[in-house]
Scaffold this active site. Structure first.
Site, PDB file in Angstrom:
ATOM      1  N   LYS A 213       0.891  -1.168   0.000  1.00  0.00           N
ATOM      2  CA  LYS A 213       0.000   0.000   0.000  1.00  0.00           C
ATOM      3  C   LYS A 213       0.925   1.213   0.000  1.00  0.00           C
ATOM      4  O   LYS A 213       0.844   2.093   0.865  1.00  0.00           O
ATOM      5  CB  LYS A 213      -0.916  -0.061   1.238  1.00  0.00           C
ATOM      6  CG  LYS A 213      -1.994   1.003   1.265  1.00  0.00           C
ATOM      7  CD  LYS A 213      -3.048   0.854   0.178  1.00  0.00           C
ATOM      8  CE  LYS A 213      -3.947   2.073   0.175  1.00  0.00           C
ATOM      9  NZ  LYS A 213      -4.874   2.105  -0.986  1.00  0.00           N
TER      10      LYS A 213
ATOM     11  N   ASP B 119      -2.451 -11.568   5.554  1.00  0.00           N
ATOM     12  CA  ASP B 119      -3.444 -12.201   6.441  1.00  0.00           C
ATOM     13  C   ASP B 119      -4.828 -12.036   5.826  1.00  0.00           C
ATOM     14  O   ASP B 119      -5.586 -12.995   5.678  1.00  0.00           O
ATOM     15  CB  ASP B 119      -3.375 -11.541   7.827  1.00  0.00           C
ATOM     16  CG  ASP B 119      -4.491 -12.029   8.737  1.00  0.00           C
ATOM     17  OD1 ASP B 119      -4.763 -13.240   8.729  1.00  0.00           O
ATOM     18  OD2 ASP B 119      -5.086 -11.187   9.447  1.00  0.00           O
TER      19      ASP B 119
ATOM     20  N   ASP C 290      -5.718  -2.790  -2.018  1.00  0.00           N
ATOM     21  CA  ASP C 290      -7.155  -2.634  -2.281  1.00  0.00           C
ATOM     22  C   ASP C 290      -7.505  -3.110  -3.689  1.00  0.00           C
ATOM     23  O   ASP C 290      -8.468  -3.852  -3.910  1.00  0.00           O
ATOM     24  CB  ASP C 290      -7.604  -1.182  -2.034  1.00  0.00           C
ATOM     25  CG  ASP C 290      -6.694  -0.146  -2.667  1.00  0.00           C
ATOM     26  OD1 ASP C 290      -5.591  -0.498  -3.142  1.00  0.00           O
ATOM     27  OD2 ASP C 290      -7.085   1.046  -2.694  1.00  0.00           O
TER      28      ASP C 290
HETATM   29  C1  IPM Z   1      -4.175 -16.409  10.575  1.00  0.00           C
HETATM   30  C2  IPM Z   1      -4.946 -15.876  11.718  1.00  0.00           C
HETATM   31  C3  IPM Z   1      -3.963 -15.324  12.716  1.00  0.00           C
HETATM   32  C4  IPM Z   1      -3.180 -14.211  12.120  1.00  0.00           C
HETATM   33  C5  IPM Z   1      -4.559 -14.873  14.016  1.00  0.00           C
HETATM   34  C6  IPM Z   1      -5.278 -16.007  14.670  1.00  0.00           C
HETATM   35  C7  IPM Z   1      -3.506 -14.256  14.880  1.00  0.00           C
HETATM   36  O1  IPM Z   1      -5.856 -14.929  11.310  1.00  0.00           O
HETATM   37  O2  IPM Z   1      -3.430 -17.371  10.759  1.00  0.00           O
HETATM   38  O3  IPM Z   1      -4.313 -15.885   9.484  1.00  0.00           O
HETATM   39  O4  IPM Z   1      -3.703 -13.125  11.877  1.00  0.00           O
HETATM   40  O5  IPM Z   1      -2.002 -14.423  11.887  1.00  0.00           O
HETATM   41 MG    MG Z   2      -5.920 -14.767   9.209  1.00  0.00          MG
END
Ligand code: IPM
Ligand code: MG
Length: 358
Positions: free
Chosen positions: A189, A246, A222
Site C-alpha cells: 500500500k 493475512d 485494495d
Molecule cells: C491467521 C490468523 C492469525 C493471524 C490470528 C489467529 C492471529 O488470522 O493465521 O491468518 O492473523 O495471523
Molecule cells: Mg488470518
C-alpha cells in the site's frame, strides 16, 4: 531410517478435532510408506492451560519445542479470553520465537469443490500467498499511555526491516521460480504507507534483477482484492506484508471454496528452528464439540509438513488422497454443502491413502 519427531499442539476449539484427524491420517500414510517414520508428542497448551496455569504455554515452552523436526498446530482462540492474549501467548510467540518468517498459504480450486466465482474451475485459480510472518504490522511494537483517561493514546507501529523484507522477497522469488508460471506479484500500500511499503517496492525491484526468469508485477492491496475476484487466472505467487497477506489469504481461501480447506506453513527456511503447520481456519468455537469441522485444512497442512521434512512421495500421496475424496464428491463436509462429519471425512481420506475406492 530416521524418525521425524513432531510436536503436536492441538490448542483450542476445533483445533483439537482436526489435529486428531491429521494424526490418524498420517498414521495411514506411514502404513502405506514403510520408509516413513514419524513420532508424535502432544503438548496440552492453549486456553484451558491458561485457565489452569495463568499462561498459554510454560515459560520454557519454546525450549521444549526446539529440537523437534516440526510442529503440528490446531488453533488458538477462546470466546472467554481476549484474542490478543491467547494469540500472543502461544501462536505468535512460537512464530516469532522460532523466526518462522515465511508463511506459505496455497489456495487452489480443486476438482469437485464448487468455486464461488462464476465460471472458475480447477486450473483457473491456483495461487500461493507468501506472507511476511515476523514483523510488519505484527511486530508488536507500540504501547498505550494515559490508560483509561479520555486522553488515552494507543500506538501500533509497523516495523519493516531491510533484512526482513529481503529474506521474504528472496523466498517468494525462489518459490515462484519453482512453479510452472514463474510469476510473482508484490502487494503493498505504498501510495499511502510511504515508508515501510516503499522499502518493500524498492527491495522487490532490486531482488527481481536477480531473478530475471520470474515475471513480476505490483499491486496495491485494495486493487488486489478486486483482481483476485475478477481475474483469478492472472495470478500465481503473491508476496505481501503480515497484515495484508493475512487478509488476502482469507479471501483466497474463500474463493478457493472454503476457509475449511486452506493450509499454512510457518517456515524457518534456514531450519535453525522447527517450522509449524496448521489449518488457517482458527478455533471455530461456534461449531466446536459437534464433530463437524472440516479436517481438510489440517490434512493439507500435514502434507505441507511432510513436504518440508523432505518426504515428497508421502506428501504427494496425502495430497492425492485429499484430491481424490473431494473430486469423488460422495463424502463432503458441511462447509462444502455436504453432511459428512469430521470422522467420516477422515475415514474417506484414510481409505484413499490406502488406495481403496472412495
Ligand atoms: C491467521 C490468523 C492469525 C493471524 C490470528 C489467529 C492471529 O488470522 O493465521 O491468518 O492473523 O495471523
Ligand atoms: Mg488470518
Amino acid at each position: 531410517m530416521a524418525t521425524h519427531r513432531i510436536a503436536v499442539i492441538p490448542g483450542d476449539g476445533i483445533g483439537a478435532e482436526v489435529v486428531t484427524a491429521g494424526i490418524e491420517v498420517l498414521g495411514a500414510v506411514q502404513e502405506r510408506m514403510p520408509d516413513l517414520a514419524l513420532s508424535f508428542e502432544s503438548f496440552p497448551w492453549g486456553s484451558d492451560f491458561y485457565r489452569a496455569h495463568g499462561h498459554m504455554m510454560p515459560e520454557d515452552g519454546l525450549r521444549r519445542l526446539d529440537g523437534f523436526d516440526a510442529i503440528y498446530f490446531g488453533a488458538v482462540g477462546d470466546p472467554d479470553l481476549p484474542d490478543h492474549l491467547t494469540l500472543w501467548g502461544l501462536r505468535l510467540a512460537i512464530c516469532q520465537g522460532f523466526d518462522q518468517y515465511a508463511n506459505v498459504r496455497p489456495a487452489r480450486v480443486m476438482a469437485g469443490v464448487p468455486c464461488p466465482l462464476a465460471g472458475v474451475g480447477p486450473g483457473d485459480l491456483d495461487w500461493i500467498v507468501v506472507r511476511e510472518n515476523s514483523e510488519g504490522e505484527y511486530a508488536g511494537a507500540g504501547g498505550r499511555v494515559h490508560r483509561g483517561l479520555p486522553e488515552e493514546v494507543a500506538v501500533e507501529t509497523s516495523v519493516c526491516t531491510a533484512a526482513g523484507v529481503r529474506r521474504i522477497m528472496r523466498f517468494a522469488f525462489e518459490l515462484a521460480r519453482s512453479r510452472p508460471r514463474r510469476q510473482l506479484t508484490c502487494v503493498t500500500k505504498s501510495n499511502a504507507q510511504r515508508h515501510g511499503m516503499v522499502l518493500w517496492d524498492e527491495i522487490f525491484a532490486e531482488t527481481a534483477r536477480e531473478f530475471r526468469d520470474v515475471s513480476t508485477d505490483k499491486m496495491l492491496v485494495d486493487a488486489m482484492t478486486t483482481r483476485m475476484v475478477l481475474k483469478p487466472r492472472s495470478l500465481d505467487v503473491v508476496v505481501a506484508s503480515n497484515l495484508h497477506a493475512d487478509i488476502l489469504s482469507d479471501l483466497a481461501a474463500a474463493l478457493s471454496g472454503s476457509l475449511g480447506l486452506a493450509p499454512t506453513a510457518n517456515l524457518n527456511p534456514e531450519r535453525r528452528f522447527p517450522s509449524m503447520f496448521e489449518p488457517i481456519h482458527g478455533s471455530g468455537f461456534d461449531i466446536a464439540g459437534q464433530g463437524i469441522a472440516n479436517p481438510i485444512g489440517a490434512l493439507w497442512s500435514a502434507a505441507l509438513l511432510l513436504d518440508h521434512l523432505g518426504e515428497k512421495p508421502a506428501a504427494a500421496a496425502l495430497l492425492g488422497a485429499i484430491e481424490q475424496v473431494l473430486a469423488a464428491g460422495r463424502v463432503m463436509p458441511p462447509d462444502l454443502g455436504g453432511t459428512a462429519t469430521t470422522a467420516e471425512m477422515t475415514a474417506a481420506v484414510i481409505n484413499a491413502v490406502r488406495g481403496a475406492n472412495v
